[in-house]
Motif scaffolding. Structure first.
Motif: not given
Length: 632
Positions: A259-268, A347-355, A357-363
């Motif tokens: 029920e909150v914004p959801l996204g995904a990590f994408l490293s490529g 870098p894991t800490y930083r990518v969580c920090e970035v995510a 800003k945009h979502v509350t749940v990340c795959l």
């Protein structure tokens, strides 16, 4: 995602100190900034911090059954809660909320300890049954969510989602365990069930604690799930290719409820790209994806992430960070509570920090390398295993053991001359060889570094026991399955999932991992090894199955991962910090190392005669932890 805490007294009719439990709960506010709740009764206190994800208005915890006799606090997600709730309603249970948490209460009423068999999810929960006077605490099968616990000198069980929660209790044990130091310097993390402190433990993945007031006087954990190590591989190539994507897509779909914004990590890379591809096919709206890039090309994967983002038209968010991101190093000591040496935590800490800003749940795409044999070390292990299989152990051990001792550590030499670790490994058993090859500091290196007094404290213990205990009573015919099993029992929970949980929770971000869906793992673990590792290509069957969904650049380029230039850092911008910490009062007071050997190791790295970056970084992170301890 949330945090839980509790105090349970083995002494009947004891009053729980509410102020202490509230202080414990406050220490994990970052895990659940939206809400808090408590339950107090005779001899029991439960606490909860909430990050609201499902049933935003009705999901306040603790949650009770219809009569108020059963109460639960819960950290995680039960992905199949709706189908379980429907079943429980048919059995006569009534629900007050639409949250997955309430499902746990009624499942306990209906099935008791067997309730865990019904849940598909990531979880740690604690149930108090006031009628039965029973406490039940369970951790999910793979170990995505953590729990620490200890029994105090006052005969109380204290527990919490992070070690910092327990440390708020005035009687939490605080004596450092030498065996945990030995394990840490070997693995770079402290494996479950150990903790940095003696008599403090982590509840192991797939285990539970079940205590009855007035009857049980000690904590005994019980395993309820394990990888299907006994089952033989039966899937053929056609079955794998036909079923893999559909099974993975089902696991992704289960994790899209929010029920909150959801996204995904994408490293490529393969795994994160796979999750984004399937996620995009399962929902109508564009997926939100998050990446970080580095300001040096050899560490930057953003171009490959962009290929996937363009193909699936995601709302892609990229931030470039300084590869010399030193500010975080001291912060990580606080985040992880005990020594932790995986440098990709930065870098894991930083990518969580970035995510966040945009979502509350990340795959996340974690798990693919362990399930489908993606690590280079698997290929090397099988090559060594061929040599071991041709020479009897009685001959291998003395001959190659001696060669391993005499051969120099030649990091400066061409690759084909760097044979020290290989010689050592060929002279060992298969499991001990695997431990040797992935150690931060090998056994011979640790023994040189240890002070005489620390060796005495170890009383003969060495970290081979970690793998021996994991394999006790098991016999693997397939050497690849054996090391994959070991990784699941040690590396996955102790390193990978610890890294993701603490880094994400530091930013109040929930991370879900589709590839660690236990039904998917059970199926995938039975994939024949020759399909996982084919013609030197790791994750071969996964990549083949993904060809219709991803480009060749994403599937077959050389693996990068979250790398940072440790060797250069420790010679250059981190040299002064490293030297200060290695020879600090905290390191000296701990009396773990022989200072002359430590100085020699430092000098060899600076001179370039040996690359000690993995070992020095591991000791640096230990030293920062010890400095923090000394300030208490």
């Amino acid at each position: 995602m949330c945090g839980i805490a509790g105090i349970f007294s083995f002494n009947q009719n004891e009053t729980i100190d509410q102020n202490i439990l509230k202080k414990m709960n406050d220490a994990q506010q970052h895990r659940g900034p939206n809400d808090e709740g408590y339950h107090f009764d005779t001899s029991i206190g439960l606490a909860h911090r909430r990050l609201s994800i499902i049933d935003l208005s009705g999901g306040h915890q603790p949650i009770y059954n219809e009569t108020g006799d059963v109460v639960v606090v819960f950290n995680g997600e039960i992905y199949n809660f709706q189908s379980i709730a429907d079943e429980l309603k048919q059995l006569g249970h009534s629900f007050k909320t639409h949250s997955d948490t309430e499902t746990i209460v009624h499942a306990w009423e209906e099935w008791g300890v067997k309730c865990v068999d019904h849940f598909n999810g990531m979880f740690v929960f604690a149930i108090w049954d006031n009628i039965k006077k029973e406490l039940f605490i369970a951790r999910d099968r793979i170990g995505e969510k953590p729990l620490h616990y200890a029994v105090t000198s006052e005969n109380q069980l204290i527990f919490g989602s992070e070690l910092k929660v327990l440390k708020q209790h005035p009687h939490c044990p605080s004596q450092i365990d030498p065996r945990a130091i030995e394990d840490y310097l070997t693995l770079g993390y402290i494996p479950d069930p150990k903790c940095i402190y003696k008599n403090v433990y982590k509840l192991e993945a797939g285990h539970y604690i079940h205590l009855k007031q007035g009857k049980d006087t000690e904590v005994i954990t019980q395993e309820y799930w394990d990888l299907p190590w006994q089952e033989t591989s039966y899937l053929d190539k056609t079955e794998v290719e036909e079923e893999l994507i559909e099974r993975l897509k089902k696991a992704v779909d289960l994790r899209l409820v929010s029920e909150v914004p959801l996204g995904a990590f994408l490293s490529g890379g393969v795994d994160s790209s796979a999750i984004v591809a399937l996620m995009s096919q399962l929902q109508e709206q564009a997926a939100t994806t998050c990446s970080i890039g580095f300001d040096v090309p050899e560490f930057n994967e953003t171009d490959f992430a962009q290929i996937v983002a363009d193909r699936y038209k995601t709302n892609h968010n990229v931030e470039v960070v300084d590869h010399e991101d030193f500010e975080l190093i001291n912060e990580l000591t606080k985040v992880y509570d005990e020594p932790y040496a995986d440098s990709s935590a930065l870098p894991t800490y930083r990518v969580c920090e970035v995510a966040r800003k945009h979502v509350t749940v990340c795959l996340s795409g974690d798990g693919g390398d362990e399930i489908f044999a993606g690590y280079r070390r698997y290929k090397l292990h099988l090559q060594e295993e061929k040599a071991r299989s041709k020479i009897p152990y009685a001959l291998r051990r003395p001959v190659f053991g001696t060669l391993g001792k005499l051969y120099p550590k030649a990091d400066w030499a061409p690759q084909f001359l760097r044979a020290k670790t290989t010689f050592q490994s060929i002279g060992m058993s298969s499991s001990h060889a695997y431990l040797n090859s992935m150690s931060k500091l090998r056994a011979d290196e640790r023994q040189k570094l240890y002070s005489k007094s620390f060796k005495q404290k170890l009383k003969g213990y060495d970290s081979r026991a970690v793998f021996d205990e994991a394999l006790a009573g098991k016999e693997f015919k397939d050497p690849l399955k054996m090391v994959q099993y070991l990784d699941f029992k040690t590396w996955m929970t102790g390193d990978i999932l610890t890294k993701v949980d603490r880094a994400s929770m530091a930013h109040a971000l929930e991370v879900r991992v589709p590839m660690l869906d236990h039904t998917f793992v059970e199926w995938a673990f039975k994939t024949p090894s020759n399909l996982n590792l084919a013609k030197g290509e790791g994750k071969a069957c996964l990549k083949k199955s993904l060809e219709p969904h991803l480009s060749e650049d994403n599937l077959y380029r050389k693996k990068m991962g979250f790398r940072i230039p440790l060797a250069q850092w420790l010679k250059g911008p981190l040299k002064e910090k490293l030297e200060r910490v290695l020879f600090s009062d905290a390191i000296k007071a701990a009396d773990i190392f022989d200072s002359k050997q430590l100085r020699k190791m430092f000098k060899q790295h600076q001179d370039g005669t040996s690359d000690h970056s993995a070992g020095l970084w591991t000791i640096l992170m230990l030293g920062l932890f010890l400095e923090q301890e000394l300030k208490k």
